[in-house]
Design an enzyme around this catalytic site. Structure first.
Site, short mmCIF file in Angstrom:
data_model
loop_
_atom_site.label_atom_id
_atom_site.label_comp_id
_atom_site.label_asym_id
_atom_site.label_seq_id
_atom_site.Cartn_x
_atom_site.Cartn_y
_atom_site.Cartn_z
N GLY A 51 2.84 -0.49 7.38
CA GLY A 51 2.51 -1.30 8.51
C GLY A 51 2.84 -0.50 9.84
N GLU A 52 3.38 -0.97 10.99
CA GLU A 52 3.64 -0.25 12.07
C GLU A 52 5.53 -0.26 12.28
OE1 GLU A 52 1.89 1.46 14.19
OE2 GLU A 52 3.64 1.71 15.06
N SER A 53 5.69 0.96 11.99
CA SER A 53 7.52 0.99 11.93
C SER A 53 7.81 0.29 13.38
CB SER A 53 7.76 2.26 11.82
OG SER A 53 7.09 3.32 12.71
N CYS B 233 5.41 4.61 3.70
CA CYS B 233 4.87 4.86 4.69
C CYS B 233 5.92 4.30 6.05
CB CYS B 233 3.41 4.11 4.61
SG CYS B 233 2.51 5.23 6.05
N ARG C 219 6.21 11.06 12.75
CA ARG C 219 5.27 10.04 12.39
C ARG C 219 3.84 10.42 12.63
NH1 ARG C 219 6.00 5.45 16.42
NH2 ARG C 219 4.50 4.12 15.11
N ILE D 36 -1.88 6.53 4.74
CA ILE D 36 -2.80 6.02 5.98
C ILE D 36 -2.06 6.36 7.29
CG2 ILE D 36 -3.65 3.91 6.84
CD1 ILE D 36 -3.86 2.74 3.66
N ARG D 37 -2.42 7.12 8.11
CA ARG D 37 -1.42 7.47 9.23
C ARG D 37 0.06 7.79 8.77
NH1 ARG D 37 -3.56 7.96 13.72
NH2 ARG D 37 -1.54 7.08 15.10
N HIS E 279 1.32 4.73 -0.21
CA HIS E 279 0.87 3.21 -0.29
C HIS E 279 1.05 3.13 -1.74
CE1 HIS E 279 1.12 1.90 3.75
NE2 HIS E 279 0.12 3.16 4.10
N GLU F 34 1.71 0.41 -3.26
CA GLU F 34 1.25 -0.89 -3.31
C GLU F 34 -0.14 -1.34 -3.26
OE1 GLU F 34 2.71 0.54 -0.73
OE2 GLU F 34 2.04 -0.25 1.18
#
Ligand code: GLN
Length: 185
Positions: A46-48, A78, A104, A131-132, A167, A169
């Site tokens: 997600g967005e850390s 991630c 990051r 993903i990024r 990821h 998942e």
């Protein structure tokens, strides 16, 4: 076994699905009391920065650290890897539960997101979506590198803490979640 997923932001539902595929009962964790009930914890992608702010606001940081230090398996993917790292190039570490340094969004714009097959020790080839993704720039002496991509560690483990820059998942392949759940044994 009840296995928790930190459900503040990010792809926690996909982690819950993988845990169910491993035969565990997934529990969404948003409050410290919910942690008492689980025997493992996934920290999603997600967005850390958002997950970190919410984890602080919900009083989850210390309870997660206490459980992890007592041996509970923790699996971060991630953004989850970023939150577990004890060294970040620009931000303040959140949980400091694994001795790695990460940068990051460091795979660069053109390859922000890509898929690759990585070879995981004792598991075999695994399809990995980046993903990024964060780049692991240093690994401490107590950390095992379980997979690399182009010479860069992408799956690392220190005792009961497992972290992937990709990821698992999202791939519909529960083997790395199985590995994570086994780290408490
Ligand atoms: N780029 C995100 C971050 O820095 C991580 C991306 C992800 O989890 N897919 O937090």
């Amino acid at each position: 076994m009840k296995a928790g997923v930190l459900a503040l932001q990010g792809d926690f539902r996909e982690h819950a699905r993988m845990l169910a595929a491993c035969g565990a009962t997934p529990v969404l964790v948003r409050h410290p009391e919910e942690l008492d009930d689980v025997q493992a914890l996934c920290i999603p992608g997600g967005e850390s920065t958002s997950i970190a702010k919410l984890a602080v606001a919900y009083g989850l940081v210390e309870p997660i650290r206490v459980r992890a230090r007592a041996g509970m398996p923790v699996f971060g993917t991630c953004a989850g890897m970023i939150l577990l790292a004890n060294r970040l190039d620009e931000d303040v570490p959140l949980l400091s539960l694994i001795d790695i340094e990460v940068r990051r969004n460091a795979y660069g714009r053109q390859v922000d997101s890509f898929e690759a097959e990585v070879q995981v020790t004792d598991v075999g080839p695994v399809r990995a979506s980046f993903i990024r993704a964060p780049v692991v720039t240093a690994v401490g002496a107590d950390v095992d590198v379980l997979a690399e991509h182009e010479g860069v560690p992408v799956l690392v483990r220190q005792r009961n803490v497992l972290a992937a820059s990709f990821h698992p998942e999202l791939a519909g392949d529960p083997r790395l979640h199985e590995l994570a759940l086994s780290l408490g044994n």
